[in-house]
Write a protein that holds these residues in place. Structure first.
Motif, PDB file in Angstrom:
ATOM      1  N   ASN A 141      62.195  30.318  40.336  1.00 47.83           N
ATOM      2  CA  ASN A 141      62.327  31.514  41.171  1.00 47.83           C
ATOM      3  C   ASN A 141      62.753  32.732  40.346  1.00 47.83           C
ATOM      4  O   ASN A 141      62.337  33.856  40.635  1.00 47.83           O
ATOM      5  N   ARG A 144      59.657  34.023  38.651  1.00 49.79           N
ATOM      6  CA  ARG A 144      58.846  34.777  39.629  1.00 49.79           C
ATOM      7  C   ARG A 144      59.432  36.166  39.870  1.00 49.79           C
ATOM      8  O   ARG A 144      58.698  37.148  40.011  1.00 49.79           O
ATOM      9  N   LYS A 145      60.758  36.240  39.890  1.00 46.88           N
ATOM     10  CA  LYS A 145      61.397  37.546  40.106  1.00 46.88           C
ATOM     11  C   LYS A 145      61.193  38.463  38.908  1.00 46.88           C
ATOM     12  O   LYS A 145      61.009  39.675  39.068  1.00 46.88           O
ATOM     13  N   ASN A 148      57.473  39.426  38.958  1.00 41.27           N
ATOM     14  CA  ASN A 148      57.010  39.857  40.281  1.00 41.27           C
ATOM     15  C   ASN A 148      55.819  39.002  40.748  1.00 41.27           C
ATOM     16  O   ASN A 148      54.739  39.505  41.088  1.00 41.27           O
ATOM     17  N   LEU A 149      56.026  37.702  40.782  1.00 39.06           N
ATOM     18  CA  LEU A 149      54.982  36.751  41.153  1.00 39.06           C
ATOM     19  C   LEU A 149      55.172  36.281  42.587  1.00 39.06           C
ATOM     20  O   LEU A 149      56.221  36.464  43.190  1.00 39.06           O
ATOM     21  N   THR A 150      54.132  35.672  43.102  1.00 39.20           N
ATOM     22  CA  THR A 150      54.187  35.047  44.411  1.00 39.20           C
ATOM     23  C   THR A 150      54.241  33.531  44.242  1.00 39.20           C
ATOM     24  O   THR A 150      54.151  33.005  43.134  1.00 39.20           O
ATOM     25  N   LYS A 151      54.353  32.813  45.347  1.00 44.01           N
ATOM     26  CA  LYS A 151      54.428  31.358  45.270  1.00 44.01           C
ATOM     27  C   LYS A 151      53.094  30.726  44.870  1.00 44.01           C
ATOM     28  O   LYS A 151      53.056  29.585  44.414  1.00 44.01           O
ATOM     29  N   ASP A 152      52.011  31.470  45.057  1.00 37.68           N
ATOM     30  CA  ASP A 152      50.698  30.922  44.699  1.00 37.68           C
ATOM     31  C   ASP A 152      50.426  31.003  43.199  1.00 37.68           C
ATOM     32  O   ASP A 152      49.575  30.263  42.687  1.00 37.68           O
ATOM     33  N   ASP A 153      51.121  31.889  42.473  1.00 32.09           N
ATOM     34  CA  ASP A 153      50.901  32.035  41.030  1.00 32.09           C
ATOM     35  C   ASP A 153      51.518  30.863  40.268  1.00 32.09           C
ATOM     36  O   ASP A 153      52.554  30.318  40.664  1.00 32.09           O
TER      37      ASP A 153
END
Length: 248
Positions: A141, A144-145, A148-153
């Motif tokens: 997580n 991702r932060k 700036n990613l989403t859960k699909d990346d």
């Protein structure tokens, strides 16, 4: 006294050696985590505000937060506390170790500071350049932060941005952190398997408990029947003996 000044925004760090006590006087009697203006250090530090993070004396004993004294003190410390590693100790073992208080005194040899507020001019080696980050985040997580990613990346492809490359004995190597809390199909499969094992265990426990209660009820019923039979036999023998005595 040496001042170890760090800038968290740029990642730079610089050491200054100051022998004039008049410049260091604003830092005396201050505690760890207190903010001190740096105007007395020189014209280039005008407008800067520093935060005291710690320090150590000439013998290498560090300052400890929460110890309200200037001098050195011996405390009974346990494992995983500041100023005491406790590696290789037994569980629950405590040792008496020396450390300094959290109040700054002239007896310190090194004082660690960080820049909280920027001043008017740039400081060479602290604010004029930016050091690349050597270690990035490990948790999925947090990665991702950062990007700036989403859960699909796919997070695993973005760890390569801060992969470290180095050379040992003429061979080139590269390292990247192991991603923590990464949800993969194998992890989901294991989670489902653990859930099914728990469900089967609960069902089996319920069945065994029901069978046990049935067996207990059966044993109690049999015990009652045996007791009633024994009581009936006693009554019959008693009545027969009384009848024989009456005939006599």
């Amino acid at each position: 006294m040496k001042l170890n000044i760090a800038n968290p925004k740029t990642g730079c760090q610089k050491k200054l050696e100051i022998e004039d006590d008049s410049k260091l006087r604003p830092f005396y009697e201050k505690r760890i985590s207190q903010e001190v203006p740096g105007d007395t250090l020189g014209e280039e530090f005008k407008g800067y505000v520093f935060k005291i993070m710690g320090g150590c004396d000439k013998q290498g004993f560090p300052m400890k937060q929460g110890v309200l004294t200037q001098g050195r003190i011996r405390l009974l410390m346990s494992r995983n506390t500041s100023c005491f590693r406790g590696v290789g100790r037994r569980d629950g073992e405590r040792r008496r170790k020396s450390c300094r208080g959290c109040i700054v005194s002239p007896e310190l040899s090194v004082l660690n500071l960080i820049i909280v507020k920027m001043g008017d001019s740039e400081l060479p080696g602290l604010t004029d350049k930016e050091v690349p980050r050597m270690r990035g985040p490990k948790r999925a997580n947090h990665i991702r932060k950062l990007f700036n990613l989403t859960k699909d990346d796919d997070v695993r492809t973005y760890v390569k941005h801060y992969r470290r490359e180095f050379e040992t004995n003429g061979k080139k190597h590269s390292k990247s952190p192991k991603i923590q809390r990464l949800v993969t199909p194998l992890k989901l499969q294991r989670k489902r398997a653990i859930a099914s094992i728990k469900k089967n265990r609960f069902a089996k426990g319920k069945e065994e408990a029901a069978d046990y209660h049935k067996l207990v009820a059966l044993r109690i019923r049999e015990q009652k029947e045996r007791r009633s039979e024994s009581l009936a036999k006693r009554r019959a023998t008693r009545s027969a003996s009384q009848a024989s005595k009456g005939d006599m």
